[in-house]
Structure formats: C-alpha cells, structure tokens
Design an enzyme around this catalytic site. Structure first.
Site, PDB file in Angstrom:
ATOM      1  CG  ASP A   1      -7.600  -1.177   3.291  1.00  0.00           C
ATOM      2  OD1 ASP A   1      -8.129  -1.618   4.330  1.00  0.00           O
ATOM      3  OD2 ASP A   1      -6.387  -0.950   3.205  1.00  0.00           O
TER       4      ASP A   1
ATOM      5  CB  SER B   1      -4.576   2.680  -1.669  1.00  0.00           C
ATOM      6  OG  SER B   1      -4.814   1.565  -2.487  1.00  0.00           O
TER       7      SER B   1
END
Length: 589
Positions: free
Chosen positions: A103, A492
């Site tokens: 990510d 996130s």
C-alpha cells in the site's frame, strides 16, 4: 492407525514409521503413494528429494516475498528457517511464493485499485497451489497489509493444519533526534504544500524514515492484523511483535516449522481455532490497540471463509465495549518495536483477559488455549506503552462503528487519540480521490466542511482504495480536526483525523453517499455511533429516482472481474460464497 493398501495410499510398509503413517489420511497421499503415482514421485526425485522425504507429510511454506517494498524483503530468508524447522520434525517443506501489493507504494495513484483485490488473489493463489500439489499443511509468511488477511483467509478456507508468521515490523527512523515513521512522510507532504517544511528537509526526511526491512512500524494495518494473528490463535505467542531485523525472528520461524508437524499429528485445524469467540478476541485487540479500521473489513472476510457470519456491525459491537489501552501511533506515542520490548502482544492480551475482555478458552496453534498461553505472562509495571485494561487511555475502543441515513450498512472511524468525536458541517462532494486531493493540495476547501469522496467502494473503484495521501495532506496542513472526510472507500491504518470510511451502501450501487449534494449538512457522532445527512427521506427518495449508475473505467482485466464478484464492505468485500456454501473441505481430500 492401520495403513491403507499401497495403491490407496500406503508406501512400502518396511519404510513406514509414525510420521509416514500419517499419509493414509493426508492429501499428499494422492501424489506420493502407490504404483500409480510413480510418475509423480519421479518429479520429486528430480528435485533432489529422498524416498523418505517423499513419503513424509508435505508442508507448504507460502511466502509473500517480493522486492516491491521493505515489508516483504525479509520473508524469503525467514521461509528458509521455517523449512529447517519442518525438516527437523520429519516433514517435507515445499516453498512457494504469492503476490503482495504494498500500500505504501500503491498509495495516492491508480495503483491503489490493486490493493484490496490483491487480498483475494493471495488467498486464491495459495489455495490453488495447495490444492494442485496436494500439500498437507501450511505455514504462511506475510508482511504487508492485505497479505496478512489474505494468507489467513487461505488457511481457514483450506482448513489444513496451519501457522501464520508475520515478517515483522520496520524499525523507526530518526529525523533530527525525533522518532519518525512513514506516516510522518505522508504528513510531511501536506506540510510541504503549505510551506511549513522545505524541499530540502523533505528530501532529508525521506532518506531516514524507513531504516530497515519490515512493515510499517506503528499500529497501521499490517501491525493491526499481526496483532490479530496472535489473538485469533493462528500465530505463535510473541512471534508477531518481533521486528523484521531481529535475529529472534528465525527462532520463531524454526519453531513454527516444528510445531506444524505437531498440528498435523494432532489434526488441529484452523477452523478448530478460528471460532466466533476467536473472532471476538481479534476484534477486541484491534480496539484495545487503536488499530486500523481495515480490520473491520478483514475480520468479516476471514469469518466468511469459515462459514461464520461476523459483519461490520459485529466487529463494531466489540469495539464499542473494549477499552483502548495501547498507546501506539498513529493516535499515540509508540511503535510496534516499543510494545514488543515491554512484553509484546501477550502483554496486551493478558490485561484484556484479566479484565474480562477476552475469551480464554479459545484453542491456538500451540495446542493450548489463550488462557494457558498467557498463564505465565506477568504484568510489566515499568512501562507505559500498554495500560492496564482497568485504567485505560479511554473506556471505549480506538475504533468505532457508525450507522445512520447516510450509512444504512454502516461505516467505521478510528477515534484513538481524537479529543473531539463529533462533527457537523456542509458537504463538499468529490467523485474520486484525485479531485479531492487536488482541492486539498491547493487549499481549495474551507474549515468546517465535510469532504465526501465517493465512487471508491469495492465495486465503484473498483477496489476500495485507501485515502492516506489526502488525509495525511490535510493533517500536515494542520486541518486534521478542522474538517471531516467520509468515503465509501477505505483509509490507511496510518490515517488520523476525523475520517470515516467503509460507508455503505456504496455510491456505485445507489447508496445515500452518492445522493449527497454540496451544502447538505452532515452530522457525525462517534460517541453515539451515528452518521446522518440532514435531508428528508422524501428528498433522498426523489434524488434516488433521478440517480443513474456511473460507467466503470474497468472494462476488462482483473479489476473488471473483481467488480463483477465483490460484495459489500459490511460483509468484508468478499468474492465467493464462503464456507457456508462449501460441500467439501480441501483438508478432507
């Protein structure tokens, strides 16, 4: 156990011992036993295996190793230690790799569309490798965000004896005497955009923020799901907390290789371990550690593989009643290394167990229960990383579920470290993250607004992107508590500020978030768990009648396939019917 006839699974009887006798009930008998499997055995001889190794249990050692990011770079080395442990216990390890989308690298551009779908590819590819080669057990190593739940999903789907290994966290960086993580880098971009950080300082920071191998060091998604792996019972105690560079990791890996052979002998399987109570334990440690909101997506997905219903609302219910006790970044002061060095995840679990927030009777991969594993763990009074559950940082968990007319299927917000948990303001709508990020970067928004990013859900993205670039830029501009942001996408684990994700139903299927207009007043209350747009039911119904679905940009390839299959976030954004629809479990092959 009486061995089967050679053709059906028994090897030469003179060679059989307690280990090889297991073959009569293991999947690998279909590729190694009897005269008809002579061609198959010739392949194994070609790879240097001995007759004894061929007739021992086969253990798949699955690694998400790649050179994409530091999260995964140490996994191949750790896999070698696992293989030594398997071999020392008279098993035959068979190493293979699967993908991992990192990510941190995918963030802030179209690469993030690949992130959540990669979880399914990881689970699917591990399943197919295990099925195709008839392996008997699985030790899975993972490092970055989606690879952890993806590997655990494969374990419970296959239901062969399994042990999960986290590759370990990165060490914190140091910038001019201050401890920093990659979170500080994303927020530095926001500071740089408003002139609060020079280009030269930004360049200096980026060279020191990530000083070693390992996954993001704070309680972001990787460390959150690593904490889950111990609490849910699939990882050995203490193994998930040791940072990636520590040589101690090799000892955990060796031990996992030895232990997997015990699980085969005792026939202890993942679904004996991952029960409803175990899932509740996992949700509790997420809340107690101020973990990532992504856990509310991954726990339902893991449950789905077992055939257990455990939705976002079930996760939120545990969050609501669990105290927040671990003072970890992004909301707190410490990183994963700090918690490991004062007692690790068992210390966190011990205080939760002692105060009634964990089920102690859940089985684990040690062959013992949670309570038995924690029996010898003593409280460490000479530290302040983990508080006693009797004297928590806050009485409710660090993550809260929300519901209301804007999110009938629920939403999620991380409140760890937030002073104000209520926000009301006018909506400012963006169809996609890029448009919102540009507005933030150029400061074309107003204090007090609720920024709405939509068409980023599982189907609408497709892929349910994370919004860290935007949220971190807001925080870096000093606006983290002056605006709110809501999305049908994800955040996130490094996100902080008033940010609400997983809003469902998503805009792509006509959810209310797709009906909001600029200026509509949105009220968010994380104390009472509500999120509403102050528009009448009649007006929403009128807008729904006029709404038309957007044409997806994903017209072919994997993202198109994913969009056709993926379900709503409330159930984990899963892509197949799961354990409840299963007619035959692979482990019983």
């Amino acid at each position: 156990m009486k061995p089967a006839a050679p053709e059906e699974g028994g090897g030469p009887k003179s060679k059989m011992d307690a280990k090889t006798d297991l073959k009569s009930r293991l999947p690998s008998r279909h590729v190694t036993e009897g005269p008809s499997r002579a061609p198959h055995r010739s392949y194994y001889y070609a790879m240097g295996l001995t007759k004894q190794q061929i007739h021992q249990p086969f253990v798949g050692v699955a690694s998400c190793w790649n050179e994409a990011a530091p999260c995964n770079i140490s996994l191949m080395r750790q896999a070698q230690a696992v293989k030594k442990g398997v071999a020392s216990a008279q098993g035959t390890p068979r190493e293979f790799c699967t993908i991992s989308v990192t990510d941190g690298i995918a963030m802030g551009h179209a690469g993030m569309y690949a992130s959540l779908p990669s979880r399914e590819v990881i689970a699917d590819s591990v399943e197919l490798t295990m099925r195709g080669h008839a392996y008997d057990a699985l030790v899975g190593l993972a490092g970055c965000d989606k690879s952890l739940p993806g590997m655990m999903m494969a374990m419970v789907r296959l239901n062969v004896p399994s042990i999960f290994i986290y590759g370990g966290s990165i060490l914190p960086g140091t910038f001019r005497g201050k401890q920093i993580t990659v979170q500080d880098m994303f927020e530095a971009v926001g500071r740089n955009s408003v002139g609060a950080l020079s280009d030269e300082d930004l360049d200096e920071m980026e060279q020191v923020a990530c000083p070693s191998a390992g996954a993001c060091g704070a309680q972001f998604t990787a460390n959150t799901m690593a904490t889950v792996s111990e609490a849910i019972g699939l990882a050995l105690p203490y193994s998930a907390g040791a940072p990636a560079p520590y040589e101690l990791r090799d000892k955990f890996c060796m031990l996992a290789g030895e232990k997997i052979m015990e699980l085969i002998a005792k026939n202890i399987r993942p679904r004996d371990i991952v029960t409803r109570k175990a899932l509740e334990n996992a949700a509790a440690v997420v809340a107690a550690s101020g973990g990532s909101t992504n856990a509310a997506l991954h726990l339902p997905a893991i449950a789905h593989e077992c055939g257990i219903e455990f939705s976002l609302f079930d996760v939120a219910e545990i969050f609501k009643k669990t105290p927040y006790v671990a003072d970890l970044k992004p909301g707190g002061r410490y990183v994963a290394k700090d918690m490991f060095e004062v007692g690790g995840i068992p210390l966190l679990m011990k205080t939760l167990l002692d105060h009634g927030y964990l089920h102690g009777d859940c089985m684990t991969v040690t062959g013992r229960t949670i309570a038995e594993n924690l029996k010898s763990v003593k409280w460490n009074p000479d530290q302040d990383v983990v508080r006693s559950a009797g004297e928590p940082l806050t009485k409710t968990g660090g993550v809260v579920g929300l519901k209301g007319n804007l999110a009938p299927d629920g939403a999620i917000v991380k409140v760890a470290g937030m002073a104000n948990q209520k926000f009301t303001g006018p909506a400012r709508c963006f169809d996609g993250e890029e448009a919102c990020f540009e507005a933030v970067r150029n400061k074309k928004y107003k204090e007090g607004e609720v920024l709405v990013i939509r068409y980023e859900g599982p189907k609408g993205g497709p892929g349910m992107r994370e919004m860290l670039s935007t949220t971190a830029a807001l925080y870096g501009q000093g606006m983290g508590d002056k605006v709110a942001l809501i999305t049908d996408g994800r955040f996130s684990g490094a996100t902080r500020g008033f940010c609400i994700g997983h809003v469902g139903p998503e805009a792509a299927v006509g959810g209310p978030i797709g009906l909001v207009k600029d200026g509509d007043i949105i009220a968010i209350d994380a104390v009472n768990g509500t999120i509403d747009v102050q528009v009448s039911d009649e007006e929403l119904a009128k807008r729904k009648a006029q709404w038309k679905p957007r044409e997806s940009e994903a017209a072919s390839g994997y993202l198109w396939k994913y969009a056709q299959q993926v379900g709503p976030a409330v159930d984990g954004a899963v892509t197949h019917p799961g354990g409840a629809a299963e007619k035959h479990c692979y482990a019983d092959t």
